[in-house]
Structures are given as structure tokens and as C-alpha cells.
Motif scaffolding. Sequence first.
Motif, short mmCIF file in Angstrom:
data_model
loop_
_atom_site.label_atom_id
_atom_site.label_comp_id
_atom_site.label_asym_id
_atom_site.label_seq_id
_atom_site.Cartn_x
_atom_site.Cartn_y
_atom_site.Cartn_z
N GLU A 15 -101.61 -94.12 -65.82
CA GLU A 15 -102.28 -95.42 -65.97
C GLU A 15 -103.76 -95.27 -65.65
O GLU A 15 -104.13 -94.63 -64.67
CB GLU A 15 -101.62 -96.43 -65.03
CG GLU A 15 -101.80 -97.88 -65.44
CD GLU A 15 -100.89 -98.81 -64.66
OE1 GLU A 15 -100.48 -98.45 -63.53
OE2 GLU A 15 -100.57 -99.88 -65.18
N HIS A 36 -98.70 -100.82 -83.60
CA HIS A 36 -98.00 -100.45 -82.38
C HIS A 36 -96.57 -100.95 -82.51
O HIS A 36 -96.35 -102.13 -82.84
CB HIS A 36 -98.67 -101.09 -81.16
CG HIS A 36 -97.96 -100.83 -79.88
ND1 HIS A 36 -97.72 -101.82 -78.93
CD2 HIS A 36 -97.42 -99.69 -79.38
CE1 HIS A 36 -97.08 -101.29 -77.91
NE2 HIS A 36 -96.89 -100.01 -78.15
N ASN A 38 -93.39 -101.60 -80.31
CA ASN A 38 -93.00 -101.71 -78.91
C ASN A 38 -91.56 -101.20 -78.71
O ASN A 38 -90.86 -100.89 -79.67
CB ASN A 38 -93.19 -103.13 -78.40
CG ASN A 38 -92.28 -104.15 -79.08
OD1 ASN A 38 -91.22 -103.81 -79.61
ND2 ASN A 38 -92.73 -105.40 -79.10
N ARG A 58 -109.42 -103.25 -75.08
CA ARG A 58 -109.44 -101.83 -74.69
C ARG A 58 -109.18 -100.89 -75.85
O ARG A 58 -109.22 -99.68 -75.69
CB ARG A 58 -108.38 -101.60 -73.61
CG ARG A 58 -108.62 -102.37 -72.31
CD ARG A 58 -107.52 -102.08 -71.29
NE ARG A 58 -106.22 -102.58 -71.74
CZ ARG A 58 -105.27 -101.81 -72.22
NH1 ARG A 58 -105.44 -100.50 -72.34
NH2 ARG A 58 -104.11 -102.34 -72.59
N LEU A 59 -108.87 -101.42 -77.00
CA LEU A 59 -108.59 -100.60 -78.17
C LEU A 59 -109.76 -100.64 -79.15
O LEU A 59 -110.39 -101.70 -79.32
CB LEU A 59 -107.34 -101.11 -78.90
CG LEU A 59 -105.98 -100.60 -78.45
CD1 LEU A 59 -105.70 -100.94 -77.00
CD2 LEU A 59 -104.88 -101.13 -79.35
N ILE A 74 -107.73 -95.57 -77.02
CA ILE A 74 -107.17 -96.48 -76.03
C ILE A 74 -107.85 -96.16 -74.70
O ILE A 74 -107.77 -95.03 -74.22
CB ILE A 74 -105.64 -96.31 -75.88
CG1 ILE A 74 -104.97 -96.49 -77.25
CG2 ILE A 74 -105.09 -97.30 -74.87
CD1 ILE A 74 -103.47 -96.19 -77.23
N SER A 77 -105.72 -97.06 -70.03
CA SER A 77 -104.36 -97.34 -70.50
C SER A 77 -103.52 -98.03 -69.42
O SER A 77 -103.70 -97.83 -68.21
CB SER A 77 -103.67 -96.06 -70.95
OG SER A 77 -103.65 -95.11 -69.91
N GLN A 78 -102.61 -98.87 -69.89
CA GLN A 78 -101.68 -99.60 -69.04
C GLN A 78 -100.26 -99.29 -69.46
O GLN A 78 -100.03 -98.85 -70.59
CB GLN A 78 -101.96 -101.12 -69.15
CG GLN A 78 -103.36 -101.52 -68.75
CD GLN A 78 -103.66 -102.97 -68.98
OE1 GLN A 78 -102.83 -103.72 -69.47
NE2 GLN A 78 -104.87 -103.38 -68.62
N THR A 80 -98.01 -101.16 -70.33
CA THR A 80 -97.62 -101.96 -71.50
C THR A 80 -98.13 -101.38 -72.82
O THR A 80 -97.74 -101.84 -73.89
CB THR A 80 -98.15 -103.40 -71.36
OG1 THR A 80 -99.55 -103.34 -71.08
CG2 THR A 80 -97.42 -104.12 -70.23
N ASP A 81 -99.00 -100.36 -72.74
CA ASP A 81 -99.45 -99.69 -73.96
C ASP A 81 -98.40 -98.71 -74.48
O ASP A 81 -98.53 -98.19 -75.60
CB ASP A 81 -100.75 -98.92 -73.71
CG ASP A 81 -101.92 -99.83 -73.39
OD1 ASP A 81 -102.83 -99.39 -72.65
OD2 ASP A 81 -101.93 -100.98 -73.86
N SER A 82 -97.39 -98.42 -73.70
CA SER A 82 -96.36 -97.47 -74.11
C SER A 82 -95.69 -97.93 -75.40
O SER A 82 -95.59 -99.13 -75.69
CB SER A 82 -95.30 -97.31 -73.02
OG SER A 82 -95.88 -96.73 -71.86
N TYR A 85 -97.32 -95.44 -81.85
CA TYR A 85 -98.47 -95.88 -82.63
C TYR A 85 -98.40 -95.22 -84.01
O TYR A 85 -98.27 -94.01 -84.13
CB TYR A 85 -99.77 -95.52 -81.93
CG TYR A 85 -99.99 -96.36 -80.69
CD1 TYR A 85 -99.34 -96.04 -79.50
CD2 TYR A 85 -100.79 -97.49 -80.72
CE1 TYR A 85 -99.51 -96.83 -78.37
CE2 TYR A 85 -100.97 -98.28 -79.59
CZ TYR A 85 -100.31 -97.94 -78.43
OH TYR A 85 -100.47 -98.73 -77.31
#
Lengths: 106, 114
Positions: A15, A36, A38, A58-59, A74, A77-78, A80-82, A85
Motif C-alpha cells: 500500500e 478495472h 473488481n 490517483r490514476l 497508479i 496504491s490502496q 481497493t485498487d486490487s 486491469y
Amino acid sequence: GIQVEQSPPDLILQEGANSTLRCNFSDSVNNLQWFHQNPWGQLINLFYIPSGTKQNGRLSATTVATERYSLLYISSSQTTDSGVYFCAGGNNDMRFGAGTRLTVKP
Amino acid sequence: NAGVTQTPKFRILKIGQSMTLQCTQDMNHNYMYWYRQDPGMGLKLIYYSVGAGITDKGEVPNGYNVSRSTTEDFPLRLELAAPSQTSVYFCASSYGSTTNEKLFFGSGTQLSVL
């Protein structure tokens, strides 16, 4: 049809780290997009970017159409970005790459 | 607006059966697409349409048929289902103009052929 190559196939980050994903196309395209997917399988459109640079929080994404590639950045990263892509491109038909699977660890 | 709606969400078929996956959009989009996504893989284009009455093959059209009689609807027909057609199927649409071509996706149909 157009071939789409994405790299890297897998990416693991802590992170807060930054990353760059790449997409190469075998031929010129007039439509290029980043998505993305999810963990629940939902596909979300991130950018429509046949050329130039765009930013959304952030993107950001940059496409160099003359060299047939696009980059997705990115930052910070957080978790939640997992997810996965994908880039997709084409003219009337939109072809997808195999994706980059991103895992962001807390 | 509902966006892109796919039905059913889940289906189990026996080998040799047929079925139609429904896709409808309420955004007045010209372009519509069908993709399949096998586990851990990217999306493969099955068929696409640039307007009512016009359809074209994508990367993996064998075993499938489509029709586009209206702007809103783009059904995908599976004839003689085979285990190799087990996949998640996504429908998508876009305006198809040069200034607004973002793809919008439905939530998918998970199909198992046993």
C-alpha cells in the motif's frame, strides 16, 4: 484482428507504492480504453484514451498512438485498487489484452 | 437508466441443449458486443454489431449466433451447447462515435455446460 499485449501479467505492491502498467498493440487503433475488473467480476471503464494523457485522481493514462502503446499509472496504491486491469483497443471491434492482476497488500 | 442488462445471471445447460442469452441497453447506443471470459483469462470477442441489422464475427464466433433487429437488443444464441462454452459472458455497448466511444458492460452471465 488486432493483437493486444499487456505487461506485467502479475504485480504485487505494498500500500502506498506506485506502479505502471503497459499495453502494446499490433496495429493502429482509433479506440483505446482501460478497465478495472473488481473481485466480483464487474468491469469498470477507467479511461477512454486513443491518444494523449488523462488523469482521474490517483490514476492517469498516456497513449502514444504513433508507437502503438498505452500506459496506466497508479499512484499511492490502496488495497481497493486490487483486481485485474485490462486494456482494450480496436476500430469497430474492441479486442482485450490478457490483463494485469494487481494485488495491493496493507 | 438501467444501462446494459443481461439475463439470466446464472444458467446450467446440458450438453447439446440450446439457449439464448439476452442483452438490452437503454442508452441508445449504436454499438453492441458479446464477450466471453474464461477463468483467469482476458475477454474474447464473440460477435459485435455497429447498428440494427448489422453484425460481424469477432475472435471466437464458432458455436454462437447473434441478431440485431432493434437498437436496444442484442441476443446471443448458443446452439448444441458444449463443455468448452462454459464461461462468463459479458455484453457491452457504446455510442460508437469518434468522441464518445466508452464501453459500458453488463454484469455478466455465468454459464456452465455439463
